[in-house]
Write an enzyme that holds these catalytic residues in place. Structure first.
Site, PDB file in Angstrom:
ATOM      1  N   TYR A  94       0.837  -1.203   0.000  1.00 38.92           N
ATOM      2  CA  TYR A  94       0.000   0.000   0.000  1.00 38.92           C
ATOM      3  C   TYR A  94       0.874   1.256   0.000  1.00 38.92           C
ATOM      4  CZ  TYR A  94      -3.124   3.696   1.494  1.00 38.92           C
ATOM      5  OH  TYR A  94      -3.819   4.878   1.561  1.00 38.92           O
ATOM      6  N   HIS A 103      -2.878  16.705  -0.788  1.00 34.59           N
ATOM      7  CA  HIS A 103      -3.443  16.780   0.560  1.00 34.59           C
ATOM      8  C   HIS A 103      -3.092  18.079   1.287  1.00 34.59           C
ATOM      9  CE1 HIS A 103      -4.438  12.657  -0.267  1.00 34.59           C
ATOM     10  NE2 HIS A 103      -5.095  12.565   0.871  1.00 34.59           N
TER      11      HIS A 103
END
EC number: 4.3.1.23
Length: 533
Positions: free
Chosen positions: A57, A87
């Site tokens: 991941y 972000h």
């Protein structure tokens, strides 16, 4: 002046107090060489696993709900940089310099454990910024508290690669690239996994929480100091703080410490009435009558009598919250994690529920601290409750003069505000990220709420302090105060004069609140020979 001995960032032994000291520039931080060696070894082993082209991941996959997308490891740097840029979407006012520095210390310590598999250079860049006084500009709004504090930590991490903004000395912001050029600092080039490791954790809420613990610790001590002076202003009793009633009868640690502090603060006071004295007076007034009112109250109201039970509970709550925060501070709150035996852990250690609960609990305790202070303020001002002092402590021309009547309103308003703010943030989960993040902690909101309550309390306590000094002077009792009370009274009067006639009071209140933020009263009573627990 920084502490002579730098604090070790080793992933295992950092305390909230040390984080606060580093954040405030009172102590330097270093990563011991053996820790850097362990981090380097972990990275080398991780690179061997990643080179096998297995799905990991955030290394060979997309992020969040995009995890099903395979991303070739050749795009590792671009993947990490895109994560940070996308972000950096926080909004609202910026966190303070100390708060951001606390976040940076907390993140460095989490990465120093080695399980996030970053290179030592990542941790060293964070510490280089701390040492150089380079502080990222971080908006306060945007964290859901799971997957960690993604937005605020992205605003921290983006500066490590020379992008985003940093704070300037005048309180503004500047492009990071310009500041790094001026300082001769080379931006970090991220490798795979490192952008994710920098932001996918609880270090924003944890860093801010470290500062709040320090604030509440000083606040509860000052609340005890001010309560003691209020008791003397009202000519109350110290018998409710007798050691037997706490050490033996109800031995909660915080209650015991609070009662001991009250005994120390009220020692040698000539303003207090003991139970024996009050009992004798009651019997004298009653005479031979079997059922008659005497006007003698051998017990006082709860806000005067239950100080150790209330503030002691605040202390116990503080201790619990400190345990939670310190444990989180020395944890690997990232995903995925990589262990010495080669195991990859895809889990959810980024979830900030523990810290969220702790900060909500701290907010509730701080709210109650303010409540009892405001209620004592009301008792000092009310002509029905203040032991025959003038209404609202007006020094002359009662009716023509209002005294402290107007000063009570901000305290009352702040209590209502605190009660609104302390509604738990930790239960306000709202699903996000395509329902991948379907339960979140809102831990940073909880910490921000607690911070706001603590700051409101400084005003409430400042008002109780000013009223207590006014009461002592109106009663002609300054020389009868305990040594601690006389020291505090003198400290206040050096800065705020007696309210002889009505005047503009905002500046007085602000001055006292500013001193309370600095923990000034703790030092005042220490100068009088009293070291509070």
């Amino acid at each position: 002046m920084p502490h002579a001995h730098p604090a070790d960032i080793d992933g295992h032994h950092l305390t909230p107090d040390t984080v606060a000291a580093i954040a405030r520039g009172q102590r330097a931080a270093i990563v011991p060489e053996p820790v850097l060696g362990k981090v380097a070894d972990a990275r080398a082993r991780f690179e061997q696993v990643a080179a096998a082209n297995v799905p990991i991941y955030g290394v060979s996959t997309g992020f969040g709900e995009l995890v099903h997308n395979w991303v070739d490891i050749e795009h590792g740097r671009a993947l990490q940089e895109n994560l940070l840029r996308s972000h950096c979407a926080g909004v609202g006012p910026l966190f303070s310099r100390d708060e951001v520095r606390a976040m940076m210390v907390a993140r460095a310590n989490a990465l120093a454990r080695g399980y996030s598999a970053v290179r030592p250079a990542v941790i060293e860049q964070l510490l280089k910024y701390l040492e150089a006084g380079i502080t990222p500009a971080v908006p306060q709004v945007g964290s859901l508290g799971a997957s960690g504090d993604l937005a605020p930590l992205s605003h921290v991490a983006i500066t490590l690669i020379g992008e985003g903004k940093v704070l300037t000395e005048d309180g503004g912001t500047a492009p990071t690239a310009e500041v790094l050029r001026e300082r001769g600092i080379t931006p970090l080039a991220l490798a795979y996994k490192e952008g994710l490791a920098l932001i996918n954790g609880t270090s924003a809420m944890t860093g801010v929480s470290c500062l709040l613990l320090e604030t509440l610790r000083a606040q509860v001590q000052q609340a005890e100091i001010i309560a003691a002076l209020a008791l003397e202003g009202l000519s109350a009793s110290a018998d409710a703080f007798m050691a037997h009633g706490h050490d033996i009868a109800k031995p909660h640690p915080g209650q015991i410490r609070s009662a001991a502090n009250m005994r120390a603060l009220l020692a040698d006071s000539a303003r207090l009435s003991g139970h024996g004295e009050l009992s004798a007076e009651m019997k004298t007034r009653a005479g031979e009558a079997k059922n008659t009112g005497t006007g003698v109250f051998i017990q006082k109201a709860y806000t005067l009598r239950c100080i150790p039970q209330v503030l002691g509970a605040v202390r116990d709550t503080l201790d619990h919250c400190a345990t939670v925060v310190e444990r989180e501070l020395n944890s690997s709150n990232d995903n995925p994690l990589f262990f010495e035996d080669g195991e990859l852990f895809h889990g959810g250690n980024f979830h900030g529920q523990q810290v969220a609960f702790a900060m909500d609990f701290l907010a509730i305790a701080a709210t109650q601290l303010g409540v009892v202070s405001e209620r004592r303020l009301n008792r000092l001002l009310s002509p029905h409750l203040n032991n025959n002092l003038p209404a609202f402590l007006a020094a002359a021309n009662e009716g023509l003069s209002c005294g402290f009547a107007g000063a009570q309103y901000p305290a009352t308003a702040l209590i209502a505000e605190n009660r609104t703010i302390c509604s738990p943030a930790s239960i306000q989960s709202v699903p996000s990220n395509g329902d991948n993040q379907d339960v979140v902690s809102m831990g940073l909101i909880a910490a921000r709420n607690a911070r706001r309550i603590l700051d409101n309390n400084q005003y409430i306590l400042a008002l109780e302090l000013l009223a207590s000094c006014q009461a002592a002077e109106l009663a002609g009792a300054v020389e009868q105060l305990a040594p601690a009370g006389r020291a505090v009274f003198a400290f206040v009067r050096e800065r705020v004069p007696f309210l002889s006639i009505d005047r503009y009071m905002t500046d007085d209140i602000e001055a006292m609140a500013a001193l309370l933020r600095q923990g000034a009263l703790v030092e005042v009573v220490r100068g009088a020979g009293i070291e509070l627990a």
